[in-house]
Design an enzyme around this catalytic site. Structure first.
Site, PDB file in Angstrom:
ATOM      1  N   LYS A  52       0.843  -1.201   0.000  1.00  0.00           N
ATOM      2  CA  LYS A  52       0.000   0.000   0.000  1.00  0.00           C
ATOM      3  C   LYS A  52       0.878   1.251   0.000  1.00  0.00           C
ATOM      4  O   LYS A  52       0.611   2.217  -0.722  1.00  0.00           O
ATOM      5  CB  LYS A  52      -0.916   0.016   1.237  1.00  0.00           C
ATOM      6  CG  LYS A  52      -2.058  -0.992   1.149  1.00  0.00           C
ATOM      7  CD  LYS A  52      -2.777  -1.178   2.480  1.00  0.00           C
ATOM      8  CE  LYS A  52      -3.786  -2.304   2.393  1.00  0.00           C
ATOM      9  NZ  LYS A  52      -4.369  -2.715   3.672  1.00  0.00           N
ATOM     10  N   GLN A  96      -4.643  -1.317   9.760  1.00  0.00           N
ATOM     11  CA  GLN A  96      -4.486  -2.660   9.204  1.00  0.00           C
ATOM     12  C   GLN A  96      -5.030  -3.698  10.191  1.00  0.00           C
ATOM     13  O   GLN A  96      -4.734  -3.659  11.379  1.00  0.00           O
ATOM     14  CB  GLN A  96      -2.998  -2.912   8.903  1.00  0.00           C
ATOM     15  CG  GLN A  96      -2.714  -4.204   8.178  1.00  0.00           C
ATOM     16  CD  GLN A  96      -3.276  -4.250   6.760  1.00  0.00           C
ATOM     17  OE1 GLN A  96      -3.464  -3.225   6.114  1.00  0.00           O
ATOM     18  NE2 GLN A  96      -3.575  -5.434   6.276  1.00  0.00           N
ATOM     19  N   ASP A 119     -11.081   2.627   3.917  1.00  0.00           N
ATOM     20  CA  ASP A 119     -11.375   1.185   3.857  1.00  0.00           C
ATOM     21  C   ASP A 119     -12.888   0.932   3.719  1.00  0.00           C
ATOM     22  O   ASP A 119     -13.302  -0.156   3.329  1.00  0.00           O
ATOM     23  CB  ASP A 119     -10.936   0.529   5.177  1.00  0.00           C
ATOM     24  CG  ASP A 119      -9.713  -0.364   5.025  1.00  0.00           C
ATOM     25  OD1 ASP A 119      -9.446  -0.807   3.897  1.00  0.00           O
ATOM     26  OD2 ASP A 119      -9.061  -0.620   6.042  1.00  0.00           O
TER      27      ASP A 119
HETATM   28  N1  GUN Z   1      -6.389  -6.883   6.418  1.00  0.00           N
HETATM   29  C1  GUN Z   1      -6.583  -7.676   5.338  1.00  0.00           C
HETATM   30  N2  GUN Z   1      -7.206  -6.991   4.364  1.00  0.00           N
HETATM   31  C2  GUN Z   1      -7.411  -5.742   4.836  1.00  0.00           C
HETATM   32  C3  GUN Z   1      -7.986  -4.564   4.295  1.00  0.00           C
HETATM   33  O1  GUN Z   1      -8.479  -4.519   3.166  1.00  0.00           O
HETATM   34  N3  GUN Z   1      -7.982  -3.478   5.090  1.00  0.00           N
HETATM   35  C4  GUN Z   1      -7.470  -3.498   6.343  1.00  0.00           C
HETATM   36  N4  GUN Z   1      -7.529  -2.378   7.061  1.00  0.00           N
HETATM   37  N5  GUN Z   1      -6.923  -4.562   6.882  1.00  0.00           N
HETATM   38  C5  GUN Z   1      -6.895  -5.674   6.127  1.00  0.00           C
END
Ligand code: GUN
Length: 284
Positions: A52, A96, A119
């Site tokens: 990311k 996350q 998100d």
């Molecule tokens: N953990 C696994 N996939 C995701 C996601 O799309 N967003 C977040 N914040 N954590 C994750």
């Protein structure tokens, strides 16, 4: 004939357009900013966050990864979120997941300003989506909708079956399909006769988190098959939830793993950060 949906190619195209948009926003005095909060040392999370961060930097976003020890308390993490809620340099905040046991993830997601919730996991944003007026949309299902659009896959009146009922993928996916007038069936690990239910699908979205779970017995000839899975096989190789080699010959369209849904998820995260920055800019 089977078309393999190239998520990587579509993601690159969208990221190219986003980069130009970011440059123009910067010229107007706004640099979209994304902060990712990462707690602990979970190796999968480390990889996701790194990807990311790299993508955000490539787009010219102001990008920060805030790292915290596994032992951080809930109160401390909530205070950090509040700090970024107040920080105008960041238009997007992502925490996350998963979080360590001492922290209530629901409380954490509730603490993020919904306007910065790139998100789309805040109950306010999920509620808006379910009510039919989405603002921030969970990035994986959003990316899948962009794939349908790009490949001109018509959803109206189609039988769509979603396997997996997570808040992150399955539930929002069902609502996005419904909004495009598909007839949606949600299924999960306790659904009876799952192969037969799946076999009625014109559109099959699989997000169950089990490697090669969907075999040819689940798939009707001509179905569109979308594989959200990211699993490791016994040799550590990345595999999807769909047994690609046996399912692909049946499908009209299918996403591979890797280079399918994954690159689109990150792209939508960046796109929503840019959208959030534009909304803020409009208010100045
Ligand atoms: N953990 C696994 N996939 C995701 C996601 O799309 N967003 C977040 N914040 N954590 C994750």
């Amino acid at each position: 004939m089977t078309t393999i949906i190239n998520g990587k190619e579509l993601a690159d195209k969208m990221q190219g357009a986003l980069k130009i948009e970011v440059e123009s926003l910067k010229e107007q005095g706004t640099q979209p900013g994304l902060v990712v909060l990462l707690v602990g040392e979970n190796p999968a999370s480390q990889t996701y966050v790194k990807n990311k961060e790299l993508a955000a930097q490539k787009m010219g976003l102001h990008s920060k990864v805030a790292r915290y020890p596994e032992t951080i308390t809930e109160t401390e993490l909530l205070a950090e979120i509040e700090k970024y809620n107040q920080d105008a340099a960041f238009h997007g905040i992502l925490v996350q997941l998963p979080l360590p046991k001492q922290i209530d993830a629901e409380k954490v997601l509730l603490a993020i300003d919904p306007k910065k919730d790139v998100d789309g996991f805040h109950p306010m944003n999920l509620g808006k989506l379910f009510a039919g007026s989405p603002e921030m949309i969970p990035c994986t299902p959003y990316g899948i909708m962009k794939m349908f659009e790009e490949y001109k896959i018509d959803l109206a009146g189609k039988n769509a079956v979603v396997i997996g009922r997570s808040n992150i993928v399955g539930k929002p996916m069902a609502h996005l399909l419904l909004a495009e007038n598909a007839t949606v069936t949600m299924t999960h690990s306790q659904t009876k006769n799952l192969p037969a239910v799946a076999k009625a699908a014109d559109i099959l979205v699989v997000a169950i988190g089990r490697g090669h779970f969907v075999t040819k017995d689940f798939v009707k000839e001509g179905a569109v098959v979308i594989d959200v899975g990211m699993n490791r096989d016994e040799n550590g190789k990345l595999i999807g939830d769909v047994a690609f080699d046996e399912v692909a010959p049946l499908a009209s369209y299918i996403t591979p793993v890797p280079k399918g849904v994954g690159p689109m998820t990150i792209t939508m995260l960046l796109a929503q950060t840019v959208e959030a920055a534009k909304r803020e800019e409009g208010k100045k």
